[in-house]
Write a protein that holds these residues in place. Structure first.
Motif, PDB file in Angstrom:
ATOM      1  N   LYS A 191     -41.757  89.790  18.343  1.00  0.00           N
ATOM      2  CA  LYS A 191     -40.910  89.947  19.198  1.00  0.00           C
ATOM      3  C   LYS A 191     -39.726  90.837  19.661  1.00  0.00           C
ATOM      4  O   LYS A 191     -40.454  91.786  18.880  1.00  0.00           O
ATOM      5  CB  LYS A 191     -39.839  89.141  18.776  1.00  0.00           C
ATOM      6  CG  LYS A 191     -38.994  89.731  17.662  1.00  0.00           C
ATOM      7  CD  LYS A 191     -37.583  88.778  16.696  1.00  0.00           C
ATOM      8  CE  LYS A 191     -36.708  89.952  16.431  1.00  0.00           C
ATOM      9  NZ  LYS A 191     -36.850  90.837  15.497  1.00  0.00           N
ATOM     10  N   HIS A 238     -41.378  85.766  12.371  1.00  0.00           N
ATOM     11  CA  HIS A 238     -41.834  85.541  10.967  1.00  0.00           C
ATOM     12  C   HIS A 238     -41.496  85.035   9.897  1.00  0.00           C
ATOM     13  O   HIS A 238     -41.492  84.668   8.799  1.00  0.00           O
ATOM     14  CB  HIS A 238     -42.539  87.190  10.843  1.00  0.00           C
ATOM     15  CG  HIS A 238     -41.362  87.552  10.657  1.00  0.00           C
ATOM     16  ND1 HIS A 238     -39.771  87.929  11.193  1.00  0.00           N
ATOM     17  CD2 HIS A 238     -40.244  88.022   8.790  1.00  0.00           C
ATOM     18  CE1 HIS A 238     -38.651  88.648  10.523  1.00  0.00           C
ATOM     19  NE2 HIS A 238     -38.889  88.492   9.196  1.00  0.00           N
ATOM     20  N   TYR A 239     -40.141  83.882  10.090  1.00  0.00           N
ATOM     21  CA  TYR A 239     -39.703  83.772   9.523  1.00  0.00           C
ATOM     22  C   TYR A 239     -40.087  81.753   8.927  1.00  0.00           C
ATOM     23  O   TYR A 239     -39.810  81.853   8.365  1.00  0.00           O
ATOM     24  CB  TYR A 239     -38.188  83.285   9.772  1.00  0.00           C
ATOM     25  CG  TYR A 239     -37.399  84.083   8.827  1.00  0.00           C
ATOM     26  CD1 TYR A 239     -36.923  85.543   9.348  1.00  0.00           C
ATOM     27  CD2 TYR A 239     -36.474  83.652   7.981  1.00  0.00           C
ATOM     28  CE1 TYR A 239     -36.705  86.558   8.646  1.00  0.00           C
ATOM     29  CE2 TYR A 239     -35.509  84.410   7.820  1.00  0.00           C
ATOM     30  CZ  TYR A 239     -35.626  85.661   7.549  1.00  0.00           C
ATOM     31  OH  TYR A 239     -34.885  86.261   6.784  1.00  0.00           O
ATOM     32  N   GLU A 288     -28.375  90.426   5.070  1.00  0.00           N
ATOM     33  CA  GLU A 288     -28.478  91.792   4.553  1.00  0.00           C
ATOM     34  C   GLU A 288     -28.279  92.606   4.176  1.00  0.00           C
ATOM     35  O   GLU A 288     -26.860  93.565   4.860  1.00  0.00           O
ATOM     36  CB  GLU A 288     -29.269  92.895   5.832  1.00  0.00           C
ATOM     37  CG  GLU A 288     -30.640  91.992   6.403  1.00  0.00           C
ATOM     38  CD  GLU A 288     -31.687  92.264   7.675  1.00  0.00           C
ATOM     39  OE1 GLU A 288     -32.726  92.317   7.443  1.00  0.00           O
ATOM     40  OE2 GLU A 288     -31.337  92.864   8.896  1.00  0.00           O
ATOM     41  N   ARG A 336     -33.635 102.374  13.744  1.00  0.00           N
ATOM     42  CA  ARG A 336     -34.025 101.493  14.642  1.00  0.00           C
ATOM     43  C   ARG A 336     -33.300 102.113  15.666  1.00  0.00           C
ATOM     44  O   ARG A 336     -32.829 100.221  16.916  1.00  0.00           O
ATOM     45  CB  ARG A 336     -34.710  99.678  14.766  1.00  0.00           C
ATOM     46  CG  ARG A 336     -35.698 100.237  13.486  1.00  0.00           C
ATOM     47  CD  ARG A 336     -35.740  99.052  12.840  1.00  0.00           C
ATOM     48  NE  ARG A 336     -35.711  97.941  13.443  1.00  0.00           N
ATOM     49  CZ  ARG A 336     -35.621  96.670  13.346  1.00  0.00           C
ATOM     50  NH1 ARG A 336     -35.210  96.449  12.360  1.00  0.00           N
ATOM     51  NH2 ARG A 336     -36.095  95.785  14.185  1.00  0.00           N
ATOM     52  N   ASP A 389     -31.118  90.376  18.160  1.00  0.00           N
ATOM     53  CA  ASP A 389     -32.642  89.553  16.772  1.00  0.00           C
ATOM     54  C   ASP A 389     -32.651  88.923  15.618  1.00  0.00           C
ATOM     55  O   ASP A 389     -33.738  89.365  15.294  1.00  0.00           O
ATOM     56  CB  ASP A 389     -31.569  91.628  15.909  1.00  0.00           C
ATOM     57  CG  ASP A 389     -32.844  92.524  14.977  1.00  0.00           C
ATOM     58  OD1 ASP A 389     -34.043  92.937  15.281  1.00  0.00           O
ATOM     59  OD2 ASP A 389     -32.761  92.591  14.436  1.00  0.00           O
ATOM     60  N   HIS A 431     -34.608  83.963  14.153  1.00  0.00           N
ATOM     61  CA  HIS A 431     -34.833  83.174  13.272  1.00  0.00           C
ATOM     62  C   HIS A 431     -33.611  82.204  12.835  1.00  0.00           C
ATOM     63  O   HIS A 431     -34.190  81.208  11.384  1.00  0.00           O
ATOM     64  CB  HIS A 431     -35.088  84.966  11.997  1.00  0.00           C
ATOM     65  CG  HIS A 431     -35.919  85.602  12.179  1.00  0.00           C
ATOM     66  ND1 HIS A 431     -36.927  85.496  12.509  1.00  0.00           N
ATOM     67  CD2 HIS A 431     -35.447  87.016  12.607  1.00  0.00           C
ATOM     68  CE1 HIS A 431     -37.913  87.058  13.251  1.00  0.00           C
ATOM     69  NE2 HIS A 431     -36.391  87.676  12.810  1.00  0.00           N
ATOM     70  N   LYS A 450     -26.026  93.219   8.687  1.00  0.00           N
ATOM     71  CA  LYS A 450     -26.513  94.416   8.666  1.00  0.00           C
ATOM     72  C   LYS A 450     -25.287  94.931   7.147  1.00  0.00           C
ATOM     73  O   LYS A 450     -23.678  94.740   7.699  1.00  0.00           O
ATOM     74  CB  LYS A 450     -26.710  95.326   9.592  1.00  0.00           C
ATOM     75  CG  LYS A 450     -27.939  94.608  10.607  1.00  0.00           C
ATOM     76  CD  LYS A 450     -29.211  94.876  10.115  1.00  0.00           C
ATOM     77  CE  LYS A 450     -30.195  94.203  10.907  1.00  0.00           C
ATOM     78  NZ  LYS A 450     -31.814  94.805  10.677  1.00  0.00           N
TER      79      LYS A 450
HETATM   80  C1  BG6 Z   1     -36.563  91.301  12.098  1.00  0.00           C
HETATM   81  C2  BG6 Z   1     -35.802  91.993  12.245  1.00  0.00           C
HETATM   82  O1  BG6 Z   1     -37.055  90.282  12.827  1.00  0.00           O
HETATM   83  O2  BG6 Z   1     -36.029  90.588  10.880  1.00  0.00           O
HETATM   84  C3  BG6 Z   1     -34.824  93.224  11.309  1.00  0.00           C
HETATM   85  O3  BG6 Z   1     -35.695  93.003  13.587  1.00  0.00           O
HETATM   86  C4  BG6 Z   1     -34.812  92.445   9.923  1.00  0.00           C
HETATM   87  O4  BG6 Z   1     -34.090  93.314  11.521  1.00  0.00           O
HETATM   88  C5  BG6 Z   1     -35.743  91.475   9.689  1.00  0.00           C
HETATM   89  O5  BG6 Z   1     -34.331  93.227   8.640  1.00  0.00           O
HETATM   90  C6  BG6 Z   1     -35.683  90.494   8.454  1.00  0.00           C
HETATM   91  O6  BG6 Z   1     -36.043  89.936   7.965  1.00  0.00           O
HETATM   92  P1  BG6 Z   1     -36.760  89.520   6.398  1.00  0.00           P
HETATM   93  O7  BG6 Z   1     -37.581  88.864   6.127  1.00  0.00           O
HETATM   94  O8  BG6 Z   1     -36.855  90.425   5.131  1.00  0.00           O
HETATM   95  O9  BG6 Z   1     -35.446  88.849   5.786  1.00  0.00           O
END
Ligand code: BG6
Length: 515
Positions: free
Chosen positions: A155, A185-186, A223, A230, A242, A247, A348
Motif C-alpha cells: 500500500k 500487513h495486518y 499508536e 514520513r 493510512d 487495516h 498517532k
Molecule cells: C502502516 C502505516 O501501514 O501501519 C503506519 O503506514 C503505521 O503509519 C503502521 O504506523 C502500524 O503497523 P503496526 O504493525 O506497527 O501496528
C-alpha cells in the motif's frame, strides 16, 4: 524429501536499499531460512537505483538481520551459506535495457541454485512505479521463465477509487488477478488470523455473534508514534488512507463476515467483500459530520517529555488539514448485524501502542436476584492484536465474602506471555503464503474497490470542509468528540489494555506452563 514451502523460487526485491527491505523483508527471509522453509534452492536479487557491490549489499542484509530479526546468525559459516543466495543489481526501472540484463542475471542464479524459474517480484516502491515495472518485466522477458510469476505490492494502492482502478488496470495488463498479492500487513498478524479460529471453532461464540446479543463492537488502533520522517507521504494520506481504508476495515470485515462454506481463499474473500458492501455508506457531508470525528495532534507531553504538534513536523504544511486521528460509528446493514454500531478509531500520538477489538455483549435481563442490587457490567470479549497478543473474557461473579456483591472477573489468555511461543512476523507469514500461492490473507481487487468506495465520500466531505478538524494534545486519547460518538448511544470506549480498570479480578494464564 518434501520441498520447503517457500523454496524453489527467486525473490526479486525492488527497492532493496529502502526501509521496508531493511526492517521487514530481509529479516522475514532469514527467519524463513532458519525455519527450514526456504531450503537451499532459492535466490534473492536486490534491485535499486543506487550502485552497490554484492559484498556491500550482503553487509546491508546482515546489519538488518542483526537489528530487526528474531533469529540471529549462529556462525560465520552459517551466515555465509545464507548470504551466498543474495545478489544485487543496480536498476533504473524506467530503462528496459536494465530488465534485459536482469533476465540474464536471473537465469544465471536460477541455474546456480537449481531453481525451476519460479519468480516472485516484490515491489517495495512508490505505487506510481508499479505500472512501469510491470510493463518492463514483461517487455524485458522476465515473465518467460518456466514456472510461476507473482507480484507482491504494498500500500498505498491508489489515493481514491479512481486512481486505484487506474493502477489496477495498468498492472492487470501484465499480471492476472491470481498472480497479484496486495499486502495488508495486518492480515499477516497472528491474532488477526486468529479471529476466524476464535469465531468459527468455538460453539459458545457463534450463537451469540449477532445483533440479538452484541451491543456494540469497538476497534482501536492506537499508536504512540507521530509521523516520524514520513511527513511528505502522510500529508497526502492522513489516517483515513493510512490506516482506515485498509487495516481497520480488514479487521472489521473479519469480525463481521459470515462463515465461509469452504476454507478456500476465494470463498473467504467473497464473504469479506459482502461485508464491505454491506457497510452503510456515508451518504452526505452531513452524514459524515454526524458519524465521523477527525483530529490532528497539537503539541503535548508524554512522560514529562514535550512532543511537537503535527504542523511543526518536517515536510508538513503549517496550516495542514491532514487528520492524524479518525473515529467513526459504522453499521453493517445485514441480518446478522442490524442496528449494531461498530465504533472504530485510530490515531498517532495517543497514550499507548495497542490494537484491540472489544465485543460488548448485551446485558442479562434484570431479574429478581439482581434487580436494583448493583449495576451489572456487560460481558466483554477482547481480542488483543498488537503488540500484546491474546484474548480475554470479562464475566460477572460473586465477590468473595459475606456481602452480596458482584464483581467483574477478566479471564485472560495471553499468547505473548506463553512459554515457547515465538510468533512469526506478519511479513514472514505473508512472504511464505505468496511463495506457496495462498492468497487468503491478501486483498483482492474487489475488496479494495469496495473499501475505497466506502471511504471516498468521507475524504470528499472533508475536502469541502465539512466537519471540523479537532486538535488534541499529543499523548492524549484524541478529541473529546470521539467519546461523544459513543456517549450519544449510551456506551463508552472500553479502556485499551483493560488491566488499567479498577475493581476487576484478573485470572490469567501467565503462570501456566504450556507443554
Ligand atoms: C502502516 C502505516 O501501514 O501501519 C503506519 O503506514 C503505521 O503509519 C503502521 O504506523 C502500524 O503497523 P503496526 O504493525 O506497527 O501496528
Amino acid at each position: 524429501m518434501r520441498e520447503p514451502a517457500a523454496g524453489n523460487a527467486t525473490y526479486f526485491i525492488f527497492g532493496a536499499t529502502g526501509d521496508l527491505a531493511k526492517r521487514k523483508l530481509f529479516p522475514a527471509l532469514y527467519s524463513l531460512y532458519r525455519e527450514g522453509k526456504l531450503g537451499e534452492r532459492f535466490a534473492v536479487i536486490g534491485l535499486a537505483r543506487r550502485p552497490r557491490t554484492e559484498e556491500e549489499f550482503r553487509g546491508d542484509v546482515l546489519r538488518s538481520i542483526r537489528e530487526f530479526c528474531r533469529y540471529k546468525p549462529e556462525s560465520a559459516q552459517e551466515w555465509d551459506r545464507f548470504a551466498g543466495h543474495f545478489t544485487y543489481q543496480s536498476l533504473d526501472i524506467g530503462n528496459l535495457e536494465g530488465f534485459r540484463a536482469l533476465r540474464e542475471l536471473a537465469e544465471e542464479v536460477e541455474s546456480r541454485f537449481n531453481i525451476g524459474g519460479n519468480r516472485l517480484f516484490y515491489l517495495a516502491l512508490a505505487p506510481e512505479l508499479f505500472g512501469t515495472v510491470s510493463r518492463n518485466l514483461k517487455e524485458g522477458g522476465m515473465l518467460e521463465s518456466p514456472g510461476w510469476h507473482r507480484l507482491i505490492i504494498e500500500k498505498p494502492f491508489g489515493y481514491d477509487y479512481l486512481s486505484a482502478k487506474k493502477l489496477n488496470e495498468e498492472i492487470r495488463q501484465v499480471f492476472r488477478e491470481e498472480e497479484i498479492f496486495r499486502i495488508d500487513h495486518y492480515l499477516g498478524k497472528e491474532m488477526v488470523q486468529n479471529i476466524e479460529v476464535i469465531r468459527f471453532s468455538n460453539g459458545f461464540f457463534e450463537p451469540l455473534w449477532n445483533h440479538r446479543h452484541i451491543a456494540n463492537v469497538q476497534i482501536t488502533l492506537a499508536e504512540t508514534v507521530g509521523i516520524e520522517d514520513r511527513g511528505a507521504y502522510y500529508e497526502n494520506s492522513g489516517a483515513l488512507r493510512d490506516m482506515v481504508q485498509n487495516h481497520l476495515l480488514q479487521m472489521l470485515t473479519m469480525i463481521a463476515m459470515e462463515p465461509p462454506s469452504r476454507l478456500d481463499p476465494e470463498d473467504i474473500r467473497d464473504e469479506k467483500v459482502k461485508v464491505l458492501r454491506s457497510i452503510r455508506p456515508f451518504r452526505s457531508p452531513d452524514d459524515v459530520m454526524r458519524r465521523v470525528v477527525r483530529g490532528q495532534y497539537a503539541a503535548g507531553m508524554r512522560n514529562g517529555k514535550p512532543l511537537k504538534g503535527y504542523r511543526e513536523e518536517d515536510k508538513v504544511a503549517p496550516d495542514s488539514q491532514t487528520e492524524t486521528f479518525f473515529a467513526a460509528r459504522m453499521f453493517v446493514d445485514n441480518f446478522r448485524w442490524a442496528g449494531v454500531p461498530f465504533y472504530v478509531r485510530t490515531g498517532k500520538r495517543l497514550p499507548v501502542k495497542a490494537t484491540e477489538i472489544v465485543i460488548e455483549f448485551k446485558n442479562a435481563p434484570d431479574n429478581v436476584l439482581f434487580a436494583k442490587r448493583q449495576v451489572l457490567q456487560p460481558n466483554l470479549l477482547v481480542i488483543r492484536i498488537n503488540p500484546m497478543e491474546g484474548i480475554y473474557i470479562k464475566v460477572n461473579a460473586k465477590k468473595p465474602g459475606n456481602e452480596p456483591l458482584i464483581q467483574p472477573v477478566a479471564m485472560e489468555f495471553c499468547q505473548s506471555n506463553q512459554i515457547g511461543i515465538n510468533t512469526p512476523e506478519a511479513y514472514e507469514r505473508l512472504l511464505h503464503d505468496a511463495a506457496r500461492g495462498d492468497s487468503t490473507y491478501f486483498t483482492r481487487w474487489d475488496e479494495l474497490a469496495a473499501a475505497w468506495k466506502l471511504v471516498d465520500p468521507i475524504a470528499g466531505a472533508w475536502r469541502e470542509n465539512s466537519g471540523p478538524l479537532y486538535f488534541y494534545p499529543a499523548g492524549s486519547w484524541g478529541p473529546l468528540e470521539a467519546e461523544k460518538l459513543l456517549r450519544d448511544d449510551g456506551f463508552h470506549w472500553w479502556p485499551v489494555n483493560g488491566q488499567e480498570e479498577d475493581n476487576v479480578i484478573w485470572v490469567s494464564n501467565t503462570q501456566v506452563t504450556v507443554k
